[in-house]
Design a protein around this motif. Structure first.
Motif, PDB file in Angstrom:
ATOM      1  N   LEU A 185      -1.322  -3.358   7.711  1.00 19.54           N
ATOM      2  CA  LEU A 185      -1.683  -1.987   8.080  1.00 19.54           C
ATOM      3  C   LEU A 185      -1.462  -1.750   9.566  1.00 19.54           C
ATOM      4  O   LEU A 185      -0.991  -0.686   9.988  1.00 19.54           O
ATOM      5  N   GLN A 186      -1.791  -2.734  10.363  1.00 25.22           N
ATOM      6  CA  GLN A 186      -1.680  -2.602  11.805  1.00 25.22           C
ATOM      7  C   GLN A 186      -0.228  -2.503  12.255  1.00 25.22           C
ATOM      8  O   GLN A 186       0.102  -1.700  13.137  1.00 25.22           O
ATOM      9  N   GLU A 187       0.633  -3.283  11.645  1.00 28.31           N
ATOM     10  CA  GLU A 187       1.998  -3.380  12.130  1.00 28.31           C
ATOM     11  C   GLU A 187       2.955  -2.390  11.457  1.00 28.31           C
ATOM     12  O   GLU A 187       3.963  -2.009  12.061  1.00 28.31           O
ATOM     13  N   LEU A 188       2.658  -1.981  10.228  1.00 27.53           N
ATOM     14  CA  LEU A 188       3.609  -1.182   9.467  1.00 27.53           C
ATOM     15  C   LEU A 188       3.192   0.263   9.258  1.00 27.53           C
ATOM     16  O   LEU A 188       3.951   1.045   8.689  1.00 27.53           O
ATOM     17  N   CYS A 379       5.719   4.397   4.683  1.00 27.79           N
ATOM     18  CA  CYS A 379       5.874   3.447   5.792  1.00 27.79           C
ATOM     19  C   CYS A 379       6.454   2.118   5.307  1.00 27.79           C
ATOM     20  O   CYS A 379       7.376   1.567   5.911  1.00 27.79           O
ATOM     21  N   PHE A 380       5.906   1.593   4.212  1.00 25.24           N
ATOM     22  CA  PHE A 380       6.262   0.251   3.778  1.00 25.24           C
ATOM     23  C   PHE A 380       7.632   0.231   3.105  1.00 25.24           C
ATOM     24  O   PHE A 380       8.461  -0.630   3.410  1.00 25.24           O
ATOM     25  N   ARG A 381       7.869   1.155   2.199  1.00 25.52           N
ATOM     26  CA  ARG A 381       9.120   1.106   1.439  1.00 25.52           C
ATOM     27  C   ARG A 381      10.307   1.527   2.287  1.00 25.52           C
ATOM     28  O   ARG A 381      11.392   0.949   2.175  1.00 25.52           O
ATOM     29  N   ASP A 382      10.108   2.510   3.149  1.00 29.88           N
ATOM     30  CA  ASP A 382      11.203   2.922   4.013  1.00 29.88           C
ATOM     31  C   ASP A 382      11.607   1.801   4.966  1.00 29.88           C
ATOM     32  O   ASP A 382      12.753   1.711   5.390  1.00 29.88           O
ATOM     33  N   TYR A 385       9.406  -3.009   3.164  1.00 33.92           N
ATOM     34  CA  TYR A 385       8.236  -3.867   2.965  1.00 33.92           C
ATOM     35  C   TYR A 385       7.455  -3.447   1.719  1.00 33.92           C
ATOM     36  O   TYR A 385       6.225  -3.488   1.706  1.00 33.92           O
ATOM     37  N   GLY A 386       8.168  -3.053   0.678  1.00 36.17           N
ATOM     38  CA  GLY A 386       7.497  -2.579  -0.526  1.00 36.17           C
ATOM     39  C   GLY A 386       6.569  -3.601  -1.135  1.00 36.17           C
ATOM     40  O   GLY A 386       5.518  -3.255  -1.693  1.00 36.17           O
ATOM     41  N   CYS A 388       4.644  -5.602   0.331  1.00 33.01           N
ATOM     42  CA  CYS A 388       3.376  -5.673   1.076  1.00 33.01           C
ATOM     43  C   CYS A 388       2.389  -4.616   0.597  1.00 33.01           C
ATOM     44  O   CYS A 388       1.176  -4.780   0.776  1.00 33.01           O
ATOM     45  N   LEU A 389       2.907  -3.527   0.038  1.00 29.09           N
ATOM     46  CA  LEU A 389       2.034  -2.428  -0.348  1.00 29.09           C
ATOM     47  C   LEU A 389       1.034  -2.851  -1.414  1.00 29.09           C
ATOM     48  O   LEU A 389      -0.131  -2.428  -1.385  1.00 29.09           O
ATOM     49  N   ALA A 390       1.462  -3.699  -2.344  1.00 26.76           N
ATOM     50  CA  ALA A 390       0.562  -4.145  -3.409  1.00 26.76           C
ATOM     51  C   ALA A 390      -0.623  -4.913  -2.841  1.00 26.76           C
ATOM     52  O   ALA A 390      -1.758  -4.761  -3.310  1.00 26.76           O
ATOM     53  N   LEU A 391      -0.381  -5.737  -1.822  1.00 22.41           N
ATOM     54  CA  LEU A 391      -1.477  -6.499  -1.215  1.00 22.41           C
ATOM     55  C   LEU A 391      -2.454  -5.577  -0.500  1.00 22.41           C
ATOM     56  O   LEU A 391      -3.675  -5.731  -0.622  1.00 22.41           O
ATOM     57  N   VAL A 392      -1.936  -4.599   0.237  1.00 22.26           N
ATOM     58  CA  VAL A 392      -2.813  -3.649   0.935  1.00 22.26           C
ATOM     59  C   VAL A 392      -3.634  -2.848  -0.069  1.00 22.26           C
ATOM     60  O   VAL A 392      -4.824  -2.605   0.129  1.00 22.26           O
ATOM     61  N   GLU A 393      -2.997  -2.459  -1.161  1.00 27.50           N
ATOM     62  CA  GLU A 393      -3.716  -1.712  -2.190  1.00 27.50           C
ATOM     63  C   GLU A 393      -4.835  -2.557  -2.800  1.00 27.50           C
ATOM     64  O   GLU A 393      -5.955  -2.082  -3.004  1.00 27.50           O
ATOM     65  N   LYS A 394      -4.545  -3.828  -3.074  1.00 28.41           N
ATOM     66  CA  LYS A 394      -5.512  -4.698  -3.728  1.00 28.41           C
ATOM     67  C   LYS A 394      -6.674  -5.070  -2.811  1.00 28.41           C
ATOM     68  O   LYS A 394      -7.834  -5.068  -3.223  1.00 28.41           O
ATOM     69  N   GLU A 395      -6.381  -5.384  -1.549  1.00 30.24           N
ATOM     70  CA  GLU A 395      -7.406  -5.908  -0.647  1.00 30.24           C
ATOM     71  C   GLU A 395      -8.110  -4.839   0.181  1.00 30.24           C
ATOM     72  O   GLU A 395      -9.230  -5.049   0.633  1.00 30.24           O
ATOM     73  N   GLU A 396      -7.463  -3.718   0.421  1.00 30.85           N
ATOM     74  CA  GLU A 396      -8.042  -2.704   1.296  1.00 30.85           C
ATOM     75  C   GLU A 396      -8.334  -1.396   0.559  1.00 30.85           C
ATOM     76  O   GLU A 396      -9.484  -0.953   0.490  1.00 30.85           O
ATOM     77  N   LEU A 397      -7.296  -0.802   0.000  1.00 31.65           N
ATOM     78  CA  LEU A 397      -7.439   0.550  -0.550  1.00 31.65           C
ATOM     79  C   LEU A 397      -8.246   0.559  -1.840  1.00 31.65           C
ATOM     80  O   LEU A 397      -9.188   1.355  -1.991  1.00 31.65           O
ATOM     81  N   GLY A 398      -7.907  -0.317  -2.776  1.00 32.83           N
ATOM     82  CA  GLY A 398      -8.601  -0.338  -4.064  1.00 32.83           C
ATOM     83  C   GLY A 398     -10.094  -0.603  -3.957  1.00 32.83           C
ATOM     84  O   GLY A 398     -10.905   0.168  -4.493  1.00 32.83           O
TER      85      GLY A 398
END
Length: 476
Positions: A185-188, A379-382, A385-386, A388-398
């Motif tokens: 999240l910080q870098e991307l 941000c991620f797919r463009d 880094y697509g 990485c999005l699953a990890l952010v969704e699982k650990e942060e957003l979800g």
């Protein structure tokens, strides 16, 4: 529409030294962001479509709720009526249940996943467990598209409210699990950088004429923001002393001691590498007396007028951010009377907003977190880094969605956390530099990002929908 022109150096990342193998940090330094030519950022004004509901759906769901209540009452009366034997009772329930199920299925087959979620929220708010359970079962069986895969977290939050009213929906994720997602999240994405840059710029401007900077932080965490602030202090050449006081409210003084010690060590090492005089201390707040004692010590040290209070709740579960908002408004701001109060919040949970019913909150949460996911996907797919999005969704957003839905209106504040206000403080308008910096940063990631400002806050938006805001307050 306003257009700003900016460019930035190719390597704006600063390594944050750490001895922990499982976590390391890369920090952006605001001083590398310089206005130049030929770099445009567009602030789009398209408004995301709101969640419209047909009147027929309202009437049908109201009918389902009434029907379910009738069935519950019939069960209660039938269970106590000796004229009905067991087979008659079972037959009656089966017939009525089949009728209700048929009506529900007809509604649910014609509804989108979003419609079903909101219908489930209405049923939960009405304490209609029969309709809510049927709707959630239909959601579980529904095919999930790429744009709907946050639905499971909303459904889990609703289910937790049915099973045991307002129980905690999940334990806080372990730091080792969250840190990789936090770094992504910080870098991307612009979320963390926007919050830190904006808050730090307000601190630099408020303390420009002060001999030292003293920040009382109600949520230091890993201290990433303050490493960035020290880079700013060093970049100005003055290297004025920086004192950081971590205020915490847990009953167990030993809780988090290892994290606090590690944070203090990393920040001290970083300050030494920059040549910035640094002092770290902690303040265990069990009562107002602790704050009074701290305020007295600041006055004796001649630094009370330079105290800045910072409170970032963007990484906190709902119950924790509620406690932090209560502590800030109820005691810290009132007793310390700091020179400035800076709050960093998700717009959905911002202090001072009018409290909403659970269903109203749920509908706004669908839009809010949907916009967050869409912006992160951009941000991620463009950037390639697509994965990485699953990890952010699982650990942060979800987990944040599940916790917010499960805990809203269940804390000590009956009106919800957002009803808390800072009495005795007024909003301070953001400087033109802060606004320009926010616009420039937003434009570095995606054309869908922009900023809005006013009433003492600067908000990062996705397609004009505010997501994260930084607010600045000073004593009246």
């Amino acid at each position: 529409m306003e257009t700003m022109s900016y460019s930035y150096l190719c390597s704006p990342l600063i390594p944050f030294p750490t001895h922990h193998e499982e976590s390391s940090y890369l920090l952006w330094s605001p001083q590398v962001l310089i206005p130049l030519e030929n770099g445009n950022m567009c602030n789009t004004d398209a408004d995301p479509s709101p969640d419209h509901h047909h009147q027929q759906d309202h009437e049908l769901m109201n009918m389902l709720i009434q029907e379910a209540n009738v069935l519950l009452l019939q069960d209660e009366f039938s269970n106590g009526d000796p004229s009905l034997d067991g087979s008659d009772q079972r037959l009656g329930r089966q017939e009525n249940g089949s009728l209700l199920l048929g009506v529900q299925e007809e509604f649910m087959e014609e509804s989108s996943l979003g419609d079903l979620l909101v219908a489930g929220a209405r049923a939960v708010e009405s304490r209609d467990s029969i309709s809510a359970s049927a709707i959630l079962s239909r959601i579980d069986a529904a095919p999930v598209s790429s744009s709907d895969h946050l639905a499971c977290y909303f459904a889990r939050g609703l289910r937790s409210r049915i099973s045991i009213e307002c129980r905690p929906t999940l334990d806080a994720p372990a730091p080792g699990n969250r840190m990789p997602a936090y770094r992504m999240l910080q870098e991307l994405s612009p979320f963390i950088k926007f919050a830190h840059f904006t808050a730090n710029q307000a601190i630099l401007e408020a303390t420009a004429d002060d001999p030292a900077v003293h920040v009382v932080d109600l949520n230091v965490g890993e201290g990433v923001q303050w490493a960035s602030l020290m880079s700013d202090l060093a970049g100005h050449g003055c290297r004025k002393p920086f004192r950081l006081t971590e205020a915490f409210v847990t009953a167990d003084a030993g809780a988090g001691a290892h994290r606090m010690a590690a944070t203090a060590r990393r920040l001290s090492e970083f300050a030494t590498s920059l040549g910035v005089p640094f002092q770290y201390s902690s303040l265990h707040v069990l009562s107002d007396e602790d704050l009074h004692g701290f305020a007295t010590s600041c006055c004796n040290g001649g630094s009370s007028s330079s105290v800045i209070v910072s409170c970032d709740t963007t990484d906190q579960p709902y119950s924790s951010l509620t406690r932090l908002q209560l502590l800030l408004a109820g005691s810290v701001a009132r007793i310390l009377r700091p020179k400035l109060v800076i709050t960093t919040e998700e717009e959905l949970f911002r202090m001072g907003r009018n409290p909403a019913s659970f269903t109203e909150f749920f509908r706004e949460a669908l839009l809010h977190f949907g916009a967050v996911l869409e912006s992160l996907a951009s941000c991620f797919r463009d950037g390639g880094y697509g994965a990485c999005l699953a990890l952010v969704e699982k650990e942060e957003l979800g987990p944040r969605i599940q916790d917010a839905v499960g805990q809203y209106l269940c804390g000590p504040v009956t009106g919800g956390a957002c009803s808390v206000e800072l009495a005795g403080f007024r909003a301070c308008e953001m400087s033109s530099f802060s606004v320009a910096q926010g616009r420039m940063l937003a434009g570095l990631f995606s054309r869908g990002f922009g900023v809005v400002h006013g009433e003492g806050r600067l908000a990062l938006c996705w397609k004009s929908w505010p997501l994260t805001s930084v607010s600045v307050w000073s004593p009246v």
